[in-house]
Design an enzyme around this catalytic site. Structure first.
Site, PDB file in Angstrom:
ATOM      1  N   TRP A   9       0.816  -1.213   0.000  1.00 46.01           N
ATOM      2  CA  TRP A   9       0.000   0.000   0.000  1.00 46.01           C
ATOM      3  C   TRP A   9       0.850   1.262   0.000  1.00 46.01           C
ATOM      4  O   TRP A   9       0.483   2.268  -0.640  1.00 46.01           O
ATOM      5  CB  TRP A   9      -1.032  -0.016   1.131  1.00 46.01           C
ATOM      6  CG  TRP A   9      -2.099  -1.027   0.827  1.00 46.01           C
ATOM      7  CD1 TRP A   9      -2.306  -2.221   1.448  1.00 46.01           C
ATOM      8  CD2 TRP A   9      -3.050  -0.958  -0.256  1.00 46.01           C
ATOM      9  NE1 TRP A   9      -3.337  -2.899   0.835  1.00 46.01           N
ATOM     10  CE2 TRP A   9      -3.813  -2.151  -0.212  1.00 46.01           C
ATOM     11  CE3 TRP A   9      -3.329  -0.026  -1.254  1.00 46.01           C
ATOM     12  CZ2 TRP A   9      -4.838  -2.416  -1.126  1.00 46.01           C
ATOM     13  CZ3 TRP A   9      -4.353  -0.288  -2.166  1.00 46.01           C
ATOM     14  CH2 TRP A   9      -5.084  -1.465  -2.091  1.00 46.01           C
ATOM     15  N   ASP A  35      -1.245   6.487   6.435  1.00 43.72           N
ATOM     16  CA  ASP A  35      -2.386   5.697   5.970  1.00 43.72           C
ATOM     17  C   ASP A  35      -2.722   4.646   7.032  1.00 43.72           C
ATOM     18  O   ASP A  35      -2.103   3.581   7.086  1.00 43.72           O
ATOM     19  CB  ASP A  35      -2.004   5.032   4.640  1.00 43.72           C
ATOM     20  CG  ASP A  35      -3.085   4.090   4.132  1.00 43.72           C
ATOM     21  OD1 ASP A  35      -4.140   3.974   4.787  1.00 43.72           O
ATOM     22  OD2 ASP A  35      -2.862   3.473   3.073  1.00 43.72           O
ATOM     23  N   LYS A  70     -12.622  -1.428   7.194  1.00 42.80           N
ATOM     24  CA  LYS A  70     -11.933  -2.464   7.976  1.00 42.80           C
ATOM     25  C   LYS A  70     -12.257  -2.313   9.459  1.00 42.80           C
ATOM     26  O   LYS A  70     -12.891  -3.176  10.054  1.00 42.80           O
ATOM     27  CB  LYS A  70     -10.428  -2.384   7.728  1.00 42.80           C
ATOM     28  CG  LYS A  70     -10.099  -2.566   6.247  1.00 42.80           C
ATOM     29  CD  LYS A  70      -8.712  -2.125   5.926  1.00 42.80           C
ATOM     30  CE  LYS A  70      -8.507  -1.937   4.441  1.00 42.80           C
ATOM     31  NZ  LYS A  70      -8.792  -3.118   3.633  1.00 42.80           N
TER      32      LYS A  70
HETATM   33  N1  PMP Z   1      -4.387   1.576   2.218  1.00 41.75           N
HETATM   34  C1  PMP Z   1      -4.460   0.411   2.890  1.00 41.75           C
HETATM   35  C2  PMP Z   1      -3.539   0.183   4.036  1.00 41.75           C
HETATM   36  C3  PMP Z   1      -5.395  -0.553   2.502  1.00 41.75           C
HETATM   37  O1  PMP Z   1      -5.456  -1.720   3.155  1.00 41.75           O
HETATM   38  C4  PMP Z   1      -6.247  -0.297   1.415  1.00 41.75           C
HETATM   39  C5  PMP Z   1      -7.317  -1.280   0.961  1.00 41.75           C
HETATM   40  N2  PMP Z   1      -7.182  -2.554   1.291  1.00 41.75           N
HETATM   41  C6  PMP Z   1      -6.120   0.913   0.746  1.00 41.75           C
HETATM   42  C7  PMP Z   1      -5.196   1.831   1.175  1.00 41.75           C
HETATM   43  C8  PMP Z   1      -6.995   1.228  -0.432  1.00 41.75           C
HETATM   44  O2  PMP Z   1      -8.224   1.539   0.071  1.00 41.75           O
HETATM   45  P1  PMP Z   1      -9.517   1.807  -0.846  1.00 41.75           P
HETATM   46  O3  PMP Z   1      -9.851   0.522  -1.491  1.00 41.75           O
HETATM   47  O4  PMP Z   1     -10.510   2.268   0.173  1.00 41.75           O
HETATM   48  O5  PMP Z   1      -9.156   2.881  -1.801  1.00 41.75           O
END
Ligand code: PMP
Length: 362
Positions: free
Chosen positions: A102, A174, A198
């Site tokens: 990520w 994040d 989550k």
């Molecule tokens: N950052 C992290 C740490 C994630 O786990 C995720 C999704 N699993 C995201 C960003 C992306 O999130 P979204 O699908 O809400 O854009």
């Protein structure tokens, strides 16, 4: 139907009490004869929901008064653009710490707006995947901010240190997969963001916590719906917010308070993680390849020594009511996501199953 424990990484399990309450009041919310989904976000009833949710969220994380909380659209990936568009100002670079999937994805978005200085923080400790300590992160002199991801949902890697780079370094983090799972010293951060799906509530809502002195710097091309200043000036209602997700997240915040808040979650999350990693470590049948200090308490990837048994493991665990254990496609193997809503009993059921499966197939 037998009890199901859902180990999905997100959208993820929600507290059963919250779902039952939402079900009870779905068709006739507060005696209005309609659901909360069908009323104006500007009416006094919804404003009450919105304000209470914000207050409870602030209480849970002890958010200082010089920070704004924004209820946004766009998910974590929306903020991969939102952060540079709001924080770069007249600078052209930012430090991006890479410790997993990520963090890397955030870099891929940031290159549209600046030239990120990527700090590779991945390392190996005793043959296991780990993250370099923060003191070894080489920050650049001219960065507008430092971005990192404290919990890598796919890699199962956590950075548990709290940033301490001095007041001139704006830290953007994040927290999509770890917010509300343990206390955060908010004052160490400029911006914290998290997709809701989550540890907060349903998909569709994204929370941003931003220090107020960072407002007013958005790039002129920043879409209004990502502009922290516009959102703040409009109480997160510049456009129609995801009202149902906001309402349901508010119910989760109330539930969290009833459980004893983030400190209580922290203790339970520790117990759950110890139980699961202990089961993995005490067996040659399962393995996790992350160094102890960087193991995520939220997302626990594990492999079977014999990957030919993966399919059977998934079939049998599903039949036993243990759902969504398949690892992310880029990693393979298994992954158990054990966010706040997962009770200790769920992890107990999983570890009992793992031991039994090993006994039969080991
Ligand atoms: N950052 C992290 C740490 C994630 O786990 C995720 C999704 N699993 C995201 C960003 C992306 O999130 P979204 O699908 O809400 O854009």
């Amino acid at each position: 139907m037998a009890q199901v424990f859902n180990f999905s990484s997100g959208p993820a399990m929600l507290p059963a009490d919250v779902l039952q309450l939402a079900q009870q009041e779905l068709c006739d919310w507060q005696g209005l004869g309609t659901s909360v989904m069908e009323i104006s976000h500007r009416g006094k009833e919804f404003i009450q929901v919105a304000e209470t949710a914000e207050k409870d969220f602030r209480d849970l994380l002890n958010i200082p008064s010089n920070y704004k909380v924004l209820f946004c659209h766009g998910g974590g990936r929306g903020q991969f653009a939102g952060v540079p568009l709001n924080l770069l100002g007249d600078k052209t670079t930012a430090d991006y710490v890479d410790a997993g999937y990520w963090a890397e994805s955030a870099v891929k978005e940031a290159v549209k707006y600046c030239s990120p200085n990527v700090i590779d923080a991945k390392t190996i400790v005793d043959g296991k995947r780990a993250v370099k300590p923060m003191r070894d992160w080489q920050l650049s002199d001219n960065a507008a901010y430092l971005h990192y991801c404290p919990n890598e949902t796919i890699d199962g890697i956590a950075i548990n240190e709290m940033p301490n780079f001095g007041k001139d370094v704006v830290v953007a983090a994040d927290f999509s997969s770890s917010i509300l799972s343990s206390p955060i010293d908010i004052s160490r951060f400029g911006v914290i963001y998290a997709g809701a799906q989550k540890n907060i509530g349903p998909a569709g809502l994204t929370l941003v916590i931003v220090r107020e002195d960072l407002l007013g710097k958005a790039h002129k091309m920043c879409p209004s719906i990502l502009d922290y200043t516009v959102l703040n000036d409009n109480d997160s209602m510049f456009n129609t917010p995801p009202t149902f997700a906001w309402y349901l997240s508010g119910l989760v915040f109330k539930w969290l308070k009833e459980q004893g808040g983030v400190a209580a979650m922290d203790r339970i999350n520790q117990q759950k993680a110890e139980l699961l990693y202990g089961t993995i470590d005490n067996s040659d049948f399962y393995r996790n390849d992350v160094a102890t200090a960087n193991r995520s308490r939220m997302n626990v990837p594990f492999q079977l020594a014999d990957s030919a048994l993966d399919k059977l493991f998934l079939e049998e665990s599903f039949a036993a009511g243990l759902h969504a254990l398949k690892g992310h496609r880029v990693v393979g193997g298994m992954r158990a996501s054990i966010y706040n809503a997962m009770p200790l009993a769920g992890v107990q059921a999983l570890t009992d199953f793992m031991k039994e499966f090993e006994r039969r197939h080991g």
